[in-house]
Design a protein around this motif. Structure first.
Motif, PDB file in Angstrom:
ATOM      1  N   SER A   1     -21.337  13.326 -56.698  1.00 18.67           N
ATOM      2  CA  SER A   1     -21.954  14.442 -57.400  1.00 18.67           C
ATOM      3  C   SER A   1     -21.686  15.759 -56.676  1.00 18.67           C
ATOM      4  O   SER A   1     -21.369  16.772 -57.309  1.00 18.67           O
ATOM      5  N   MET A   2     -21.813  15.748 -55.359  1.00 18.12           N
ATOM      6  CA  MET A   2     -21.522  16.958 -54.583  1.00 18.12           C
ATOM      7  C   MET A   2     -20.051  17.338 -54.723  1.00 18.12           C
ATOM      8  O   MET A   2     -19.715  18.521 -54.890  1.00 18.12           O
ATOM      9  N   LYS A   3     -19.186  16.358 -54.673  1.00 15.18           N
ATOM     10  CA  LYS A   3     -17.754  16.634 -54.823  1.00 15.18           C
ATOM     11  C   LYS A   3     -17.449  17.263 -56.182  1.00 15.18           C
ATOM     12  O   LYS A   3     -16.690  18.242 -56.273  1.00 15.18           O
ATOM     13  N   LEU A   4     -18.032  16.713 -57.235  1.00 12.49           N
ATOM     14  CA  LEU A   4     -17.809  17.245 -58.572  1.00 12.49           C
ATOM     15  C   LEU A   4     -18.330  18.678 -58.696  1.00 12.49           C
ATOM     16  O   LEU A   4     -17.684  19.537 -59.307  1.00 12.49           O
ATOM     17  N   LEU A   5     -19.486  18.926 -58.107  1.00 17.59           N
ATOM     18  CA  LEU A   5     -20.051  20.267 -58.157  1.00 17.59           C
ATOM     19  C   LEU A   5     -19.128  21.274 -57.482  1.00 17.59           C
ATOM     20  O   LEU A   5     -18.845  22.345 -58.019  1.00 17.59           O
ATOM     21  N   LEU A   6     -18.638  20.923 -56.288  1.00 16.35           N
ATOM     22  CA  LEU A   6     -17.786  21.835 -55.525  1.00 16.35           C
ATOM     23  C   LEU A   6     -16.360  21.889 -56.068  1.00 16.35           C
ATOM     24  O   LEU A   6     -15.553  22.683 -55.589  1.00 16.35           O
ATOM     25  N   SER A   7     -16.072  21.064 -57.056  1.00 15.05           N
ATOM     26  CA  SER A   7     -14.780  21.131 -57.741  1.00 15.05           C
ATOM     27  C   SER A   7     -14.888  21.921 -59.040  1.00 15.05           C
ATOM     28  O   SER A   7     -13.925  22.035 -59.790  1.00 15.05           O
ATOM     29  N   GLY A   8     -16.108  22.429 -59.317  1.00 15.52           N
ATOM     30  CA  GLY A   8     -16.304  23.244 -60.500  1.00 15.52           C
ATOM     31  C   GLY A   8     -16.632  22.479 -61.758  1.00 15.52           C
ATOM     32  O   GLY A   8     -16.539  23.025 -62.858  1.00 15.52           O
ATOM     33  N   ASN A   9     -17.047  21.216 -61.607  1.00 14.04           N
ATOM     34  CA  ASN A   9     -17.375  20.372 -62.768  1.00 14.04           C
ATOM     35  C   ASN A   9     -18.886  20.125 -62.797  1.00 14.04           C
ATOM     36  O   ASN A   9     -19.364  19.033 -62.483  1.00 14.04           O
ATOM     37  N   SER A  10     -19.637  21.149 -63.183  1.00 12.01           N
ATOM     38  CA  SER A  10     -21.095  21.101 -63.050  1.00 12.01           C
ATOM     39  C   SER A  10     -21.767  20.086 -63.968  1.00 12.01           C
ATOM     40  O   SER A  10     -22.761  19.464 -63.584  1.00 12.01           O
ATOM     41  N   VAL A  11     -21.250  19.903 -65.169  1.00 16.79           N
ATOM     42  CA  VAL A  11     -21.864  18.939 -66.094  1.00 16.79           C
ATOM     43  C   VAL A  11     -21.696  17.519 -65.575  1.00 16.79           C
ATOM     44  O   VAL A  11     -22.656  16.744 -65.508  1.00 16.79           O
ATOM     45  N   ALA A  12     -20.485  17.177 -65.186  1.00 16.97           N
ATOM     46  CA  ALA A  12     -20.233  15.844 -64.615  1.00 16.97           C
ATOM     47  C   ALA A  12     -21.034  15.651 -63.329  1.00 16.97           C
ATOM     48  O   ALA A  12     -21.554  14.556 -63.064  1.00 16.97           O
ATOM     49  N   ALA A  13     -21.147  16.710 -62.538  1.00 17.10           N
ATOM     50  CA  ALA A  13     -21.911  16.631 -61.289  1.00 17.10           C
ATOM     51  C   ALA A  13     -23.384  16.346 -61.567  1.00 17.10           C
ATOM     52  O   ALA A  13     -24.018  15.539 -60.883  1.00 17.10           O
ATOM     53  N   GLY A  14     -23.934  17.013 -62.578  1.00 19.51           N
ATOM     54  CA  GLY A  14     -25.337  16.801 -62.924  1.00 19.51           C
ATOM     55  C   GLY A  14     -25.597  15.405 -63.449  1.00 19.51           C
ATOM     56  O   GLY A  14     -26.594  14.768 -63.098  1.00 19.51           O
ATOM     57  N   ASN A  15     -24.699  14.908 -64.280  1.00 16.99           N
ATOM     58  CA  ASN A  15     -24.849  13.560 -64.819  1.00 16.99           C
ATOM     59  C   ASN A  15     -24.748  12.515 -63.716  1.00 16.99           C
ATOM     60  O   ASN A  15     -25.494  11.525 -63.701  1.00 16.99           O
ATOM     61  N   THR A  16     -23.844  12.734 -62.776  1.00 15.42           N
ATOM     62  CA  THR A  16     -23.688  11.797 -61.658  1.00 15.42           C
ATOM     63  C   THR A  16     -24.895  11.852 -60.729  1.00 15.42           C
ATOM     64  O   THR A  16     -25.328  10.820 -60.198  1.00 15.42           O
ATOM     65  N   GLN A  17     -25.466  13.051 -60.550  1.00 18.32           N
ATOM     66  CA  GLN A  17     -26.674  13.177 -59.728  1.00 18.32           C
ATOM     67  C   GLN A  17     -27.824  12.397 -60.351  1.00 18.32           C
ATOM     68  O   GLN A  17     -28.616  11.766 -59.655  1.00 18.32           O
ATOM     69  N   ARG A  18     -27.909  12.423 -61.647  1.00 15.86           N
ATOM     70  CA  ARG A  18     -28.946  11.661 -62.356  1.00 15.86           C
ATOM     71  C   ARG A  18     -28.775  10.166 -62.086  1.00 15.86           C
ATOM     72  O   ARG A  18     -29.756   9.453 -61.845  1.00 15.86           O
ATOM     73  N   GLN A  19     -27.551   9.699 -62.092  1.00 16.65           N
ATOM     74  CA  GLN A  19     -27.300   8.287 -61.797  1.00 16.65           C
ATOM     75  C   GLN A  19     -27.659   7.958 -60.345  1.00 16.65           C
ATOM     76  O   GLN A  19     -28.148   6.855 -60.058  1.00 16.65           O
ATOM     77  N   ALA A  20     -27.421   8.896 -59.443  1.00 13.13           N
ATOM     78  CA  ALA A  20     -27.792   8.676 -58.038  1.00 13.13           C
ATOM     79  C   ALA A  20     -29.302   8.509 -57.909  1.00 13.13           C
ATOM     80  O   ALA A  20     -29.787   7.618 -57.191  1.00 13.13           O
ATOM     81  N   LEU A  21     -30.053   9.343 -58.618  1.00  9.00           N
ATOM     82  CA  LEU A  21     -31.516   9.261 -58.580  1.00  9.00           C
ATOM     83  C   LEU A  21     -32.005   7.963 -59.205  1.00  9.00           C
ATOM     84  O   LEU A  21     -32.939   7.327 -58.705  1.00  9.00           O
TER      85      LEU A  21
ATOM     86  N   VAL B   1     -12.163  26.067 -69.618  1.00  3.31           N
ATOM     87  CA  VAL B   1     -11.720  24.719 -69.980  1.00  3.31           C
ATOM     88  C   VAL B   1     -11.762  23.890 -68.704  1.00  3.31           C
ATOM     89  O   VAL B   1     -10.931  24.066 -67.814  1.00  3.31           O
ATOM     90  N   GLY B   2     -12.770  23.031 -68.582  1.00  4.07           N
ATOM     91  CA  GLY B   2     -12.868  22.191 -67.384  1.00  4.07           C
ATOM     92  C   GLY B   2     -13.473  22.924 -66.198  1.00  4.07           C
ATOM     93  O   GLY B   2     -14.469  23.638 -66.317  1.00  4.07           O
ATOM     94  N   ALA B   3     -12.866  22.766 -65.036  1.00  2.72           N
ATOM     95  CA  ALA B   3     -13.391  23.285 -63.779  1.00  2.72           C
ATOM     96  C   ALA B   3     -13.490  24.801 -63.785  1.00  2.72           C
ATOM     97  O   ALA B   3     -12.631  25.493 -64.333  1.00  2.72           O
ATOM     98  N   SER B   4     -14.573  25.317 -63.147  1.00  6.69           N
ATOM     99  CA  SER B   4     -14.751  26.766 -63.121  1.00  6.69           C
ATOM    100  C   SER B   4     -15.628  27.185 -61.943  1.00  6.69           C
ATOM    101  O   SER B   4     -16.435  26.412 -61.437  1.00  6.69           O
ATOM    102  N   PHE B   5     -15.426  28.425 -61.533  1.00 10.78           N
ATOM    103  CA  PHE B   5     -16.310  29.088 -60.570  1.00 10.78           C
ATOM    104  C   PHE B   5     -16.591  30.471 -61.125  1.00 10.78           C
ATOM    105  O   PHE B   5     -15.672  31.243 -61.379  1.00 10.78           O
TER     106      PHE B   5
END
Length: 221
Positions: free
Chosen positions: A78-98, A180-184
């Motif tokens: 989740s942290m990796k996805l967030l820092l790669s600019g993929n916030s939606v995927a990062a949030g969904n993965t964080q939910r799975q971690a919890l 489109v996809g990753a962003s900052f």
């Protein structure tokens, strides 16, 4: 309108290549947080390994260990996805971690029978947070701490469905246009900061999570 081939090329690059510029911008702002996160997750991993090394040949305990390991790796992903600019995927993965944290707690007490139900596909992990709160006393868990887990879980639920949050992640606030996809986005720094801090905060509790699971499993008959 852009030519079809140009659009196709951009989409293909988004699929097969990581946007290094986006990643660089995140690290410029959150490098210290990444170091903190890495330190805490390394502690959790080492603690988990000491548990996993003791359960060779014990199928049920190995399943608990696997769930706990999933929680660790999902948090890192989740942290990796967030820092790669993929916030939606990062949030969904964080939910799975919890969910995995809650599931590891439920399965750590074999008298509750959640492990057996989960292994036989009779219990869904999306109910785990709810049932951890219900059984917190038996699981020797602090209800106040679990309420924080519950609040975080509800927040990241927004990333599992189409909401204003998922839509806004694709909209540029700093200039006109869509991503489109990753962003900052410079105008989303405060939101990024909250997301990073939430992951660092969870990481700081992870070794305690492992300790809680280990303690409950040690009481198995």
């Amino acid at each position: 309108m852009k030519a079809f081939k140009e659009i196709q090329f951009k989409i293909r690059n988004e699929i097969i290549q990581e946007d290094l510029e986006v990643h660089k911008k995140f690290l410029e702002n959150y490098s210290i947080d990444v170091d903190k996160f890495s330190f805490e997750m390394a502690k959790a991993f080492q603690n988990w390994k000491s548990f996993d090394d003791t359960i060779e040949g014990e199928k049920e305990k190995a399943a608990v260990s696997a769930i706990l390991y999933s929680a660790i790796t999902l948090a890192i992903s989740s942290m990796k996805l967030l820092l790669s600019g993929n916030s939606v995927a990062a949030g969904n993965t964080q939910r799975q971690a919890l969910e995995s944290i809650a599931m590891s707690f439920l399965c750590s007490d074999n008298s509750l029978d959640f492990l057996n139900k989960f292994m036989n596909q009779q219990f869904s992990s999306n109910k785990a947070v709810k049932y951890v709160l219900k059984h917190h006393q038996k699981l020797n868990l602090n209800r106040k701490a679990l309420q924080i887990l519950e609040q975080s879980y509800k927040f990241y639920h927004n990333y599992s469905h189409l909401t204003y949050m998922t839509i806004s992640s694709f909209v540029s606030f700093s200039k006109e246009g869509l991503y489109v996809g990753a962003s900052f986005d410079e105008e989303k720094l405060s939101e990024y900061q909250k997301e990073v801090e939430a992951r660092v905060s969870l990481a700081s509790t992870f070794s305690n999570v492992v300790d809680g699971v280990k303690l409950n499993v040690s009481k198995w008959c």
